[in-house]
Design a protein around this motif. Structure first.
Motif, PDB file in Angstrom:
ATOM      1  N   VAL A  65       8.048  17.726   5.100  1.00 11.45           N
ATOM      2  CA  VAL A  65       8.679  18.414   3.964  1.00 11.45           C
ATOM      3  C   VAL A  65       8.183  17.806   2.655  1.00 11.45           C
ATOM      4  O   VAL A  65       7.871  18.533   1.692  1.00 11.45           O
ATOM      5  CB  VAL A  65      10.215  18.328   4.064  1.00 11.45           C
ATOM      6  CG1 VAL A  65      10.864  18.830   2.779  1.00 11.45           C
ATOM      7  CG2 VAL A  65      10.709  19.144   5.254  1.00 11.45           C
ATOM      8  N   LEU A  66       8.107  16.471   2.585  1.00  7.72           N
ATOM      9  CA  LEU A  66       7.600  15.813   1.385  1.00  7.72           C
ATOM     10  C   LEU A  66       6.161  16.238   1.102  1.00  7.72           C
ATOM     11  O   LEU A  66       5.792  16.467  -0.062  1.00  7.72           O
ATOM     12  CB  LEU A  66       7.683  14.293   1.549  1.00  7.72           C
ATOM     13  CG  LEU A  66       7.219  13.450   0.355  1.00  7.72           C
ATOM     14  CD1 LEU A  66       8.044  13.777  -0.888  1.00  7.72           C
ATOM     15  CD2 LEU A  66       7.306  11.956   0.690  1.00  7.72           C
ATOM     16  N   ALA A  67       5.346  16.363   2.161  1.00  4.54           N
ATOM     17  CA  ALA A  67       3.965  16.822   1.976  1.00  4.54           C
ATOM     18  C   ALA A  67       3.937  18.252   1.435  1.00  4.54           C
ATOM     19  O   ALA A  67       3.104  18.590   0.591  1.00  4.54           O
ATOM     20  CB  ALA A  67       3.204  16.741   3.294  1.00  4.54           C
ATOM     21  N   ALA A  68       4.857  19.093   1.905  1.00  7.04           N
ATOM     22  CA  ALA A  68       4.876  20.499   1.477  1.00  7.04           C
ATOM     23  C   ALA A  68       5.222  20.637  -0.002  1.00  7.04           C
ATOM     24  O   ALA A  68       4.768  21.587  -0.659  1.00  7.04           O
ATOM     25  CB  ALA A  68       5.875  21.278   2.326  1.00  7.04           C
ATOM     26  N   VAL A  69       6.019  19.710  -0.539  1.00  6.32           N
ATOM     27  CA  VAL A  69       6.446  19.824  -1.945  1.00  6.32           C
ATOM     28  C   VAL A  69       5.739  18.812  -2.839  1.00  6.32           C
ATOM     29  O   VAL A  69       6.065  18.713  -4.029  1.00  6.32           O
ATOM     30  CB  VAL A  69       7.979  19.639  -2.071  1.00  6.32           C
ATOM     31  CG1 VAL A  69       8.712  20.688  -1.240  1.00  6.32           C
ATOM     32  CG2 VAL A  69       8.404  18.229  -1.651  1.00  6.32           C
ATOM     33  N   ALA A  70       4.762  18.081  -2.296  1.00  6.15           N
ATOM     34  CA  ALA A  70       4.110  17.007  -3.051  1.00  6.15           C
ATOM     35  C   ALA A  70       3.494  17.520  -4.353  1.00  6.15           C
ATOM     36  O   ALA A  70       2.696  18.461  -4.325  1.00  6.15           O
ATOM     37  CB  ALA A  70       3.021  16.365  -2.188  1.00  6.15           C
TER      38      ALA A  70
END
Length: 398
Positions: free
Chosen positions: A83-88
């Motif tokens: 999820v963090l990668a998706a919104v980075a």
């Protein structure tokens, strides 16, 4: 495959897809974040380092946590990383996200294997390992192409959202259908002590050597098939799917053979992989033969994995989780080392010679396996006079 085993396999499928799919979305990711392709490619290195470093540390820190609870916690961290990668918002945040997900990779797979082995009758650990590992094969055959397609159609962030969605569904399924299992061994001290076991150490070295031989060739299989075999890039893409299908077949076969007779089967499969690598190099210019050998290469390469993991289970009986996690990290080191070796050979002798280099590394793993097989047989022969009852040997050599 039972439903609980399917749930574990689906988790591994999500984890494998997340690890491998980055290669398919690098161009869009690098363009969007304003970094060049080599910098974006460092995300692969960052993940591998996270797996290698995080595996032992996380496993030791969580040694006393109930296994199902631990798996759910690890999957929650992995989902958070995606999820963090998706919104980075920038490159360094996505690097941190990839490392976060990688830190739990080895421990998660090790715990998944332990839970799977607890679900099957004694003597079927190889099959259980194979069924869980099937998730990695399917990640290569289905997950990566699908994730790449999603990235091309909807952007690279959508790929990470898709992985997060799949792993969330798999985690909920594990929570619903997998029965709890207590932590094995006596905690961190016991787990660490197992790493001093010579049989465990040898098994890990066998993993490195056997897998490095594969990595030496597979990293450069595309230029081998285009420059030597003269296949088009489109055909190579199809052949990589053929390789993936072969890997599925090899994983299941390797699991069954490991249950029947572990060390003899493992040595035989390492010998087969050595021969296949040599044949691949010799027959590479012949398109029909090379195409067949791509399938056989996939089968032979992945057939050794269940046996290597099962050997760890038998060698580290009583406290196997850390040993399994270290062995999983060893696969990462082997792939990195194999890629480096293949690159050196390619630069100095040409891509066709990567197959010879791969065979040379694999045969070292075979030699070590044969020494262990002989040691096991001597040990059993020494115990035979004290045995009572039937003198018929058991099928499995651990």
């Amino acid at each position: 495959m039972t439903f609980p085993l399917f749930a574990l396999m689906l988790c591994v499928f999500g984890v494998g897809t997340s690890e491998y799919v980055i290669a398919g979305i690098l161009p869009g990711l690098s363009s969007d974040l304003g970094v060049d392709i080599p910098a974006a490619g460092m995300l692969v290195t960052a993940y591998a380092l996270g797996v290698v470093i995080g595996g032992p540390i996380v496993t030791i820190a969580t040694a006393r946590i109930q296994r199902k609870t631990l798996m759910l916690l690890l999957m929650a961290v992995f989902i958070a990383g995606n999820v963090l990668a998706a919104v980075a918002p920038d490159y360094w945040v996505i690097v941190a996200a990839r490392v976060l997900a990688a830190l739990v990779h080895s421990t998660f797979v090790a715990v998944g294997i332990m839970l799977a082995v607890n679900m099957v009758p004694e003597g079927q650990s190889g099959t259980a390992v194979a069924k869980v590992s099937l998730g990695l094969n399917l990640a290569t055959v289905l997950g990566v192409p699908l994730g790449t397609f999603i990235g091309e159609q909807y952007g690279w962030r959508a790929t990470f959202w898709a992985v997060a969605g799949i792993t969330t569904a798999a985690t909920l399924l594990v929570a619903a259908v997998v029965r709890p299992a207590e932590a094995t061994g006596g905690g961190a001290a016991t787990e660490l002590k197992v790493l001093g076991n010579r049989r465990v150490q040898v098994a890990i070295v066998m993993t490195v050597l056997g897998s490095a031989g594969f990595g030496t060739v597979f990293t450069y299989i595309a230029p081998l098939l285009t420059d030597v075999t003269n296949f088009s890039t489109t055909t190579v893409a199809v052949l990589l799917i053929v390789f993936g299908v072969g890997s599925v077949f090899g994983t299941m076969l390797g699991g069954k053979l490991a249950d029947r007779s572990l060390m003899p089967a493992l040595c035989g499969l390492l010998a087969a992989l050595t021969v296949v690598l040599l044949l691949f190099g010799a027959a590479a210019p012949v398109q029909v033969v090379a195409a067949v050998l791509v399938f056989v290469f996939g089968a032979a390469s992945f057939s050794i994995i269940p046996g290597l993991q099962a050997r760890i289970l038998t060698a580290a009986a009583g406290a196997p989780t850390l040993a399994l996690a270290v062995n999983i990290s060893a696969f990462q080191l082997a792939n990195a080392g194999g890629s480096w070796l293949g690159g050196q050979v390619l630069d100095t002798a040409g891509v066709r010679w990567t197959t010879v280099a791969g065979a040379a590394v694999t045969v070292l793993g075979l030699a070590l396996g044969l020494l262990e097989l002989a040691r096991d047989r001597r040990a059993r022969a020494g115990e035979a006079p004290a045995a009572t009852g039937s003198t018929t040997p058991t099928a499995t050599v651990g």
